[in-house]
Design a protein around this motif. Structure first.
Motif, PDB file in Angstrom:
ATOM      1  N   TYR A 115      46.435  37.754  41.414  1.00 30.68           N
ATOM      2  CA  TYR A 115      45.215  38.558  41.483  1.00 30.68           C
ATOM      3  C   TYR A 115      45.592  39.995  41.136  1.00 30.68           C
ATOM      4  O   TYR A 115      46.394  40.624  41.844  1.00 30.68           O
ATOM      5  N   ASN A 169      40.653  40.495  38.173  1.00 35.07           N
ATOM      6  CA  ASN A 169      40.721  39.139  37.626  1.00 35.07           C
ATOM      7  C   ASN A 169      41.808  38.309  38.299  1.00 35.07           C
ATOM      8  O   ASN A 169      42.844  38.831  38.728  1.00 35.07           O
ATOM      9  N   VAL A 170      41.539  37.008  38.330  1.00 33.12           N
ATOM     10  CA  VAL A 170      42.465  36.042  38.895  1.00 33.12           C
ATOM     11  C   VAL A 170      43.078  35.253  37.738  1.00 33.12           C
ATOM     12  O   VAL A 170      42.346  34.695  36.920  1.00 33.12           O
ATOM     13  N   HIS A 206      35.787  42.056  46.964  1.00 37.68           N
ATOM     14  CA  HIS A 206      35.993  41.419  45.664  1.00 37.68           C
ATOM     15  C   HIS A 206      36.571  40.040  45.966  1.00 37.68           C
ATOM     16  O   HIS A 206      37.707  39.935  46.435  1.00 37.68           O
ATOM     17  N   ARG A 207      35.770  39.015  45.701  1.00 37.23           N
ATOM     18  CA  ARG A 207      36.154  37.655  46.094  1.00 37.23           C
ATOM     19  C   ARG A 207      36.705  36.888  44.896  1.00 37.23           C
ATOM     20  O   ARG A 207      35.985  36.638  43.932  1.00 37.23           O
ATOM     21  N   SER A 208      37.977  36.523  44.987  1.00 40.42           N
ATOM     22  CA  SER A 208      38.584  35.704  43.927  1.00 40.42           C
ATOM     23  C   SER A 208      38.015  34.290  43.959  1.00 40.42           C
ATOM     24  O   SER A 208      37.701  33.700  42.936  1.00 40.42           O
ATOM     25  N   ASP A 216      39.981  37.290  49.492  1.00 42.09           N
ATOM     26  CA  ASP A 216      39.105  38.462  49.436  1.00 42.09           C
ATOM     27  C   ASP A 216      39.942  39.725  49.332  1.00 42.09           C
ATOM     28  O   ASP A 216      40.939  39.874  50.058  1.00 42.09           O
ATOM     29  N   GLU A 217      39.523  40.628  48.464  1.00 38.56           N
ATOM     30  CA  GLU A 217      40.042  41.999  48.477  1.00 38.56           C
ATOM     31  C   GLU A 217      38.985  42.841  49.185  1.00 38.56           C
ATOM     32  O   GLU A 217      37.829  42.893  48.742  1.00 38.56           O
ATOM     33  N   SER A 264      37.050  35.920  36.812  1.00 34.38           N
ATOM     34  CA  SER A 264      36.713  37.216  37.403  1.00 34.38           C
ATOM     35  C   SER A 264      36.388  37.053  38.877  1.00 34.38           C
ATOM     36  O   SER A 264      35.685  36.114  39.263  1.00 34.38           O
ATOM     37  N   ALA A 265      36.886  37.975  39.682  1.00 38.62           N
ATOM     38  CA  ALA A 265      36.448  38.027  41.075  1.00 38.62           C
ATOM     39  C   ALA A 265      34.996  38.483  41.098  1.00 38.62           C
ATOM     40  O   ALA A 265      34.563  39.226  40.211  1.00 38.62           O
TER      41      ALA A 265
END
Ligand code: FE2
Length: 300
Positions: free
Chosen positions: A213, A232-233, A32-34, A50-51, A19-20
């Protein structure tokens, strides 16, 4: 265009789904950081994904990232909605709108600012984008900085024969088209959109690490029957030459994802904030160079 050979490639299975994490960066930017996160430090050759947003900002509210340095890697900014503007210590300035890409090779060092675009800030609105960091091998870490900026219209795009899968090819190649951006090490950066019922087998560069991602909807990957949802990644294993992406036919919205792949560099990584080097000594040198103005300053 799908080739016959794509369907006969061995597809990779999922190694892990991570999960990010959601963090607030700077003065209130939703990220939202992967990775890096507690669960995943990096995914060689990528130190960070990053998103940014999506987040709606009132007029004059959108925050940014004022002057800061980078050394030893590349930053890739891809805007989907809203606008960003940047300036740097090499006298370069530009604006990024929806679909635009900036691939910046920090190399030996650069100081830049990444802020919401002025008109966008005045108006307010939805901001959504991505920043990926691509590490550089030791022999390229101190290369001269360079920029590649490509407007949305210049990013190659393709649609599958059945019309259910579309892709923006930021780096690498997909569905018969090649990217215009040149990368230091072989990288694939593909923005896929799959309508419900759509699927694609995407070949990967030899020996590449690959992840997806998911930022809209849900998808199935490899031979897994479970779906992976937004935020999610998906880390793919290394066995196989391709990945299989699928949007369940029962989905109520498209599946949107970034599929990113690159050959692992396999060197020691020493990182501190905006610097990604091989040793602690090189990090100390980068900090000293920055503090003493040897990475320059923004004067425009
Ligand atoms: Fe930056």
């Amino acid at each position: 265009m799908r080739t016959q050979s794509a369907s006969s490639l061995k597809v990779r299975s999922i190694q892990a789904v991570v999960s990010a994490t959601t963090v607030m960066e700077g003065a209130g930017m939703l990220v939202h950081r992967s990775f890096p996160t507690a669960a995943l430090d990096m995914f060689d050759p990528f130190p960070l994904l990053d998103e940014l947003g999506p987040k709606a900002f009132a007029p004059a509210e959108a925050p940014g990232f004022p002057d800061h340095p980078h050394r030893g890697f590349e930053t890739v900014t891809y805007v989907l909605q809203g606008g960003m503007q940047h300036k740097d210590s090499r006298g370069h300035a530009g604006k990024l709108g929806p679909g635009d890409v900036q691939w910046m090779t920090a190399g030996s060092g650069i100081v830049h600012s990444e802020m919401p675009e002025e008109e966008f800030t005045e108006r307010g609105g939805l901001l959504h984008g991505f920043q990926l960091w691509v590490n550089l091998p030791a022999k390229n870490k101190m290369m001269p900085p360079r920029y590649q900026e490509v407007a949305a219209a210049g990013i190659p795009a393709a649609v599958s024969e059945d019309g259910l899968v579309s892709v923006q090819v930021v780096a690498g190649g997909a569905l018969g088209v090649r990217a215009v951006i040149d990368t230091v090490i072989p990288i694939s950066y593909l923005h896929f959109t799959l309508q419900p019922g759509g699927s694609v087998v995407q070949p990967l560069p030899d020996g590449a690490n690959a992840f997806a991602y998911v930022f809209q909807g849900a998808g199935r990957f490899g031979d897994a029957q479970t779906t992976v949802e937004r935020g999610n990644v998906v880390l793919f294993g290394t066995q196989g030459e391709a990945v299989h992406l699928e949007a369940p036919v029962t989905s109520v919205e498209p599946l949107s994802l970034l599929l990113i792949a690159g050959r692992p560099i396999g060197e020691p990584v020493a990182r501190y904030g905006p610097f990604v080097m091989n040793t602690r000594e090189e990090i100390a040198q980068a900090m000293d160079d920055y503090r003493n103005g040897r990475m320059g300053a923004i004067t425009i």
